[in-house]
Design a protein around this motif. Structure first.
Motif, PDB file in Angstrom:
ATOM      1  N   UNK A  93       0.969  -1.147   0.096  1.00 18.38           N
ATOM      2  CA  UNK A  93       0.135   0.054   0.190  1.00 18.38           C
ATOM      3  C   UNK A  93       0.887   1.365   0.097  1.00 18.38           C
ATOM      4  N   UNK A  94       2.155   1.189   0.070  1.00 15.67           N
ATOM      5  CA  UNK A  94       2.894   2.427   0.064  1.00 15.67           C
ATOM      6  C   UNK A  94       3.003   2.948  -1.298  1.00 15.67           C
ATOM      7  N   UNK A  95       2.900   4.100  -1.529  1.00  8.46           N
ATOM      8  CA  UNK A  95       2.875   5.110  -2.607  1.00  8.46           C
ATOM      9  C   UNK A  95       3.292   6.432  -2.262  1.00  8.46           C
ATOM     10  N   UNK A  96       3.790   7.073  -3.329  1.00 12.68           N
ATOM     11  CA  UNK A  96       3.911   8.630  -3.194  1.00 12.68           C
ATOM     12  C   UNK A  96       2.786   9.333  -2.775  1.00 12.68           C
ATOM     13  N   UNK A  97       1.499   8.853  -3.356  1.00  8.73           N
ATOM     14  CA  UNK A  97       0.221   9.601  -3.270  1.00  8.73           C
ATOM     15  C   UNK A  97      -0.382   9.222  -1.809  1.00  8.73           C
ATOM     16  N   UNK A  98       0.142   7.977  -1.112  1.00 13.29           N
ATOM     17  CA  UNK A  98      -0.252   8.113   0.276  1.00 13.29           C
ATOM     18  C   UNK A  98       0.576   8.906   1.039  1.00 13.29           C
ATOM     19  N   UNK A  99       1.693   9.130   0.646  1.00 18.17           N
ATOM     20  CA  UNK A  99       2.829   9.920   1.476  1.00 18.17           C
ATOM     21  C   UNK A  99       2.146  11.548   1.422  1.00 18.17           C
ATOM     22  N   UNK A 100       1.798  11.656   0.093  1.00 17.24           N
ATOM     23  CA  UNK A 100       1.250  13.103  -0.105  1.00 17.24           C
ATOM     24  C   UNK A 100       0.055  13.268   0.632  1.00 17.24           C
ATOM     25  N   UNK A 110      15.964  13.721  -0.217  1.00 18.14           N
ATOM     26  CA  UNK A 110      15.890  12.478  -0.917  1.00 18.14           C
ATOM     27  C   UNK A 110      14.655  11.989  -1.336  1.00 18.14           C
ATOM     28  N   UNK A 111      14.003  11.074  -0.810  1.00 17.50           N
ATOM     29  CA  UNK A 111      12.831  10.455  -1.175  1.00 17.50           C
ATOM     30  C   UNK A 111      11.663  11.490  -0.961  1.00 17.50           C
ATOM     31  N   UNK A 112      12.026  12.307   0.146  1.00 14.68           N
ATOM     32  CA  UNK A 112      11.084  13.339   0.502  1.00 14.68           C
ATOM     33  C   UNK A 112      10.816  14.327  -0.528  1.00 14.68           C
ATOM     34  N   UNK A 113      11.788  14.460  -1.412  1.00 20.59           N
ATOM     35  CA  UNK A 113      11.413  15.517  -2.757  1.00 20.59           C
ATOM     36  C   UNK A 113      10.593  14.859  -3.605  1.00 20.59           C
ATOM     37  N   UNK A 114      10.567  13.557  -3.758  1.00 21.66           N
ATOM     38  CA  UNK A 114       9.545  12.789  -4.345  1.00 21.66           C
ATOM     39  C   UNK A 114       8.039  13.055  -4.012  1.00 21.66           C
ATOM     40  N   UNK A 115       8.068  13.024  -2.606  1.00 21.32           N
ATOM     41  CA  UNK A 115       6.923  13.128  -2.010  1.00 21.32           C
ATOM     42  C   UNK A 115       6.364  14.620  -2.126  1.00 21.32           C
ATOM     43  N   UNK A 116       7.216  15.774  -2.014  1.00 23.21           N
ATOM     44  CA  UNK A 116       6.798  17.144  -1.978  1.00 23.21           C
ATOM     45  C   UNK A 116       6.359  17.341  -3.379  1.00 23.21           C
ATOM     46  N   UNK A 117       6.895  16.677  -4.390  1.00 24.83           N
ATOM     47  CA  UNK A 117       6.475  16.943  -5.782  1.00 24.83           C
ATOM     48  C   UNK A 117       5.001  16.254  -6.174  1.00 24.83           C
ATOM     49  N   UNK A 118       4.955  15.115  -5.499  1.00 24.03           N
ATOM     50  CA  UNK A 118       3.463  14.452  -5.472  1.00 24.03           C
ATOM     51  C   UNK A 118       2.567  15.376  -4.781  1.00 24.03           C
ATOM     52  N   UNK A 119       2.901  15.932  -3.548  1.00 20.17           N
ATOM     53  CA  UNK A 119       1.754  17.121  -3.096  1.00 20.17           C
ATOM     54  C   UNK A 119       1.727  17.940  -3.901  1.00 20.17           C
ATOM     55  N   UNK A 120       2.747  18.548  -4.421  1.00 18.46           N
ATOM     56  CA  UNK A 120       2.321  19.791  -5.564  1.00 18.46           C
ATOM     57  C   UNK A 120       1.394  19.693  -6.643  1.00 18.46           C
ATOM     58  N   UNK A 121       1.707  18.242  -7.172  1.00 21.45           N
ATOM     59  CA  UNK A 121       0.712  17.754  -8.239  1.00 21.45           C
ATOM     60  C   UNK A 121      -0.775  17.722  -7.518  1.00 21.45           C
ATOM     61  N   UNK A 122      -0.907  17.133  -6.394  1.00 21.50           N
ATOM     62  CA  UNK A 122      -2.239  16.826  -5.921  1.00 21.50           C
ATOM     63  C   UNK A 122      -2.939  17.782  -5.117  1.00 21.50           C
ATOM     64  N   UNK A 123      -2.169  18.820  -4.657  1.00 26.80           N
ATOM     65  CA  UNK A 123      -2.689  19.911  -3.975  1.00 26.80           C
ATOM     66  C   UNK A 123      -1.921  21.293  -3.912  1.00 26.80           C
ATOM     67  N   UNK A 124      -1.964  21.686  -5.408  1.00 22.44           N
ATOM     68  CA  UNK A 124      -1.332  22.771  -5.586  1.00 22.44           C
ATOM     69  C   UNK A 124      -1.897  24.023  -4.991  1.00 22.44           C
ATOM     70  N   UNK A 125      -3.158  24.237  -4.670  1.00 18.10           N
ATOM     71  CA  UNK A 125      -3.615  25.513  -4.095  1.00 18.10           C
ATOM     72  C   UNK A 125      -2.867  25.657  -2.681  1.00 18.10           C
ATOM     73  N   UNK A 126      -2.200  24.697  -2.191  1.00 24.41           N
ATOM     74  CA  UNK A 126      -1.849  24.935  -0.816  1.00 24.41           C
ATOM     75  C   UNK A 126      -0.212  25.046  -0.744  1.00 24.41           C
TER      76      UNK A 126
END
Length: 239
Positions: free
Chosen positions: A82-89, A110-126
């Motif tokens: 169930x792990x995914x960048x989307x889950x982390x975001x 490191x991997x956290x950069x991929x997480x914030x990238x995913x967050x920016x795609x999923x929640x750009x308004x924030x």
């Protein structure tokens, strides 16, 4: 990875924001200071203590939020598949909502950069801005990354962690970092590692937010002008 002096193991001495959850998983987070909000996201098999030195540097002027991603530190863990960048975001979003911030600066190592990238795609308004520390904001270069499917035995993990240090890393810091990273469950190491290199991350969607990448030495994934097509407001610093 791990090319900055992370003072692991130092107490954050702050009030926990412990009500956040995602998919019924409790997410450990800590808040310190006041002002505009910065959320720090740790790397693979690390935890929020990775940022202790940075918290101390910023909390006089900012509200600093750190958290343990699902499966890491004191946060609950999903099953390995169930792990995914989307889950982390989504975990980051749960913490953002819990602390009541509107727009935040996200710093990912490191991997956290991929997480914030995913967050920016999923929640750009924030998103007020992104800072990637020795990690990718463009995931396309990681397609077919060598060793991505290598079994993560404890011996392999230990060797991999050793390769992340620079000669100036002190023995004490190496010991602290390895204790945290090797203390993370095997299922998390495997699940998060697989999620990092999942082909679903190979997106060409554009992130308009201000973005900064910080690299130390000769990075595994370095500055690439091709990435500007996806990150029009991107800059980088290399030390």
């Amino acid at each position: 990875m791990l090319r900055i002096a992370l003072a692991l193991g130092l107490a954050l001495l702050a009030a926990p924001a412990s009500a956040a959850s995602v998919d019924d998983l409790a997410i450990r987070s800590t808040v310190q200071g006041s002002g505009r909000t910065i959320i720090f996201i740790h790397g693979w098999t690390c935890d929020e203590t990775s940022w202790a030195a940075q918290v101390a540097a910023f909390d006089d002027d900012y509200r600093v939020v750190t958290l343990d991603l699902p499966g890491h530190g004191k946060s609950d863990s999903p099953s390995q598949d169930k792990f995914s960048m989307a889950l982390f975001a989504r975990a980051v979003e749960a913490v953002r909502a819990e602390v009541g911030a509107d727009k935040v600066v996200l710093v990912g190592h490191s991997m956290g950069a991929a997480v914030i990238r995913q967050y920016a795609l999923d929640y750009p308004a924030h998103v007020a801005g992104l800072v990637a520390v020795d990690g990718p904001l463009d995931m396309r270069p990681l397609a077919g990354f060598p060793g991505a499917n290598q079994p993560l035995t404890r011996e392999v993990r230990s060797t991999l962690i050793d390769s992340m240090f620079v000669p100036a890393t002190t023995p004490e810091l190496r010991t602290q970092i390895k204790a945290v990273m090797l203390g993370t469950a095997d299922a998390t190491a495997a699940g998060a590692g697989t999620a990092m290199f999942d082909p679903v991350n190979q997106s060409d969607r554009v992130i308009d937010a201000q973005a900064l990448s910080i690299y130390a030495g000769n990075p595994t994934w370095g500055p690439d002008t091709v990435s500007r097509a996806l990150l029009p407001n991107w800059s980088f610093e290399q030390f």
